[in-house]
Design an enzyme around this catalytic site. Structure first.
Site, PDB file in Angstrom:
ATOM      1  N   ARG A 113       0.816  -1.220   0.000  1.00  0.00           N
ATOM      2  CA  ARG A 113       0.000   0.000   0.000  1.00  0.00           C
ATOM      3  C   ARG A 113       0.844   1.261   0.000  1.00  0.00           C
ATOM      4  O   ARG A 113       0.367   2.332  -0.341  1.00  0.00           O
ATOM      5  CB  ARG A 113      -0.907   0.031   1.230  1.00  0.00           C
TER       6      ARG A 113
ATOM      7  N   HIS B 238      14.342  33.184  14.019  1.00  0.00           N
ATOM      8  CA  HIS B 238      13.350  33.576  15.016  1.00  0.00           C
ATOM      9  C   HIS B 238      13.535  32.843  16.339  1.00  0.00           C
ATOM     10  O   HIS B 238      13.989  31.702  16.358  1.00  0.00           O
ATOM     11  CB  HIS B 238      11.940  33.271  14.510  1.00  0.00           C
TER      12      HIS B 238
ATOM     13  N   GLN C 171       0.733  23.132  20.070  1.00  0.00           N
ATOM     14  CA  GLN C 171       0.251  23.866  18.897  1.00  0.00           C
ATOM     15  C   GLN C 171       0.941  23.299  17.664  1.00  0.00           C
ATOM     16  O   GLN C 171       2.098  22.905  17.724  1.00  0.00           O
ATOM     17  CB  GLN C 171       0.604  25.345  19.064  1.00  0.00           C
TER      18      GLN C 171
ATOM     19  N   ASP D  48      12.770  40.052   8.643  1.00  0.00           N
ATOM     20  CA  ASP D  48      13.877  39.104   8.761  1.00  0.00           C
ATOM     21  C   ASP D  48      15.183  39.672   8.209  1.00  0.00           C
ATOM     22  O   ASP D  48      16.253  39.425   8.758  1.00  0.00           O
ATOM     23  CB  ASP D  48      13.534  37.792   8.054  1.00  0.00           C
TER      24      ASP D  48
ATOM     25  N   ARG E 203      13.103  32.152   5.905  1.00  0.00           N
ATOM     26  CA  ARG E 203      12.344  32.558   7.091  1.00  0.00           C
ATOM     27  C   ARG E 203      13.261  32.381   8.289  1.00  0.00           C
ATOM     28  O   ARG E 203      13.807  31.317   8.510  1.00  0.00           O
ATOM     29  CB  ARG E 203      11.093  31.706   7.258  1.00  0.00           C
TER      30      ARG E 203
ATOM     31  N   HIS F 149      15.772  29.902  15.177  1.00  0.00           N
ATOM     32  CA  HIS F 149      15.477  28.924  14.130  1.00  0.00           C
ATOM     33  C   HIS F 149      15.153  29.639  12.828  1.00  0.00           C
ATOM     34  O   HIS F 149      14.507  30.684  12.816  1.00  0.00           O
ATOM     35  CB  HIS F 149      14.279  28.058  14.540  1.00  0.00           C
TER      36      HIS F 149
ATOM     37  N   TYR G 147       5.247  22.743  11.821  1.00  0.00           N
ATOM     38  CA  TYR G 147       5.860  22.998  13.119  1.00  0.00           C
ATOM     39  C   TYR G 147       4.956  22.432  14.204  1.00  0.00           C
ATOM     40  O   TYR G 147       3.768  22.739  14.234  1.00  0.00           O
ATOM     41  CB  TYR G 147       5.935  24.494  13.421  1.00  0.00           C
TER      42      TYR G 147
ATOM     43  N   LYS H  41      10.483  23.285  19.465  1.00  0.00           N
ATOM     44  CA  LYS H  41       9.662  22.955  18.297  1.00  0.00           C
ATOM     45  C   LYS H  41      10.245  21.772  17.564  1.00  0.00           C
ATOM     46  O   LYS H  41      11.454  21.558  17.554  1.00  0.00           O
ATOM     47  CB  LYS H  41       9.494  24.157  17.375  1.00  0.00           C
TER      48      LYS H  41
END
Length: 178
Positions: A23, A62, A46, A168, A59, A119, A132, A72
């Protein structure tokens, strides 16, 4: 799941154990008990998705200011990225060091990034989606960042960004960051 240490304590590569048959394949992406047994307790509160239309989208870098730091687990569900974590813990022996790895939908790899790290990532393919899982609920007003090309870190990105937000691109050097 297989857990592999990186050169930064608190940043761990998580590889899947795929079970395959006619499968296709199946794998667990997260199991709190398995993470804890491997010495990496992580329970997501979250889950977020970052959609990125173009290769070369950057990105980051942060982080959340104390006492709102977050851990995370980052995974690519479509496409490919070069994912980076930078140690911002002043008392750490790896303070200001970075680690990076390629995450892709094909390799199924994830990066677990502990508290006290900045990150960021750059997309390596068009139409890349990044999932995330975060260990706390987002609280506005605590987000911070350092510049992706800050010489204090010397990150060896696989290329320069083609798409980057004004925020950024405009972060101060780490020595100047609050």
């Amino acid at each position: 799941m297989r857990f592999a240490a990186t050169e930064i304590d608190g940043v761990v590569i998580v590889d899947l154990d795929l079970m395959s048959d006619a499968r296709g394949a199946f794998a667990r992406l997260h199991c709190p008990q398995e993470f804890a047994a491997a010495g990496h307790p992580f329970v997501p509160q979250q889950t977020s998705l970052s959609r990125n239309a173009r290769a070369g989208t950057l990105r980051g870098m942060h982080y959340e200011a104390a006492p709102h730091e977050e851990a995370k687990l980052v995974r690519v569900v479509r496409g490919r990225i070069f994912d980076v974590a930078v140690d911002l813990r002043p008392d750490s022996p790896t303070y200001r060091r970075w680690t990076g790895t390629e995450l892709s939908a094909d390799n199924g790899r994830a990066l677990l990034i502990g508290k006290g790290m900045a990150h960021g990532f750059i997309t390596l393919e068009d139409d890349t989606d990044v999932l995330y899982q975060i260990d706390r609920i987002f609280e506005p007003g605590h987000g911070r960042g350092v510049r992706w090309n800050d010489p204090a870190f010397g990150i060896a990105w696989p290329g320069s960004p083609l798409v980057i937000s004004e925020r950024d691109a405009g972060y101060a050097d780490h020595d100047a960051a609050p």
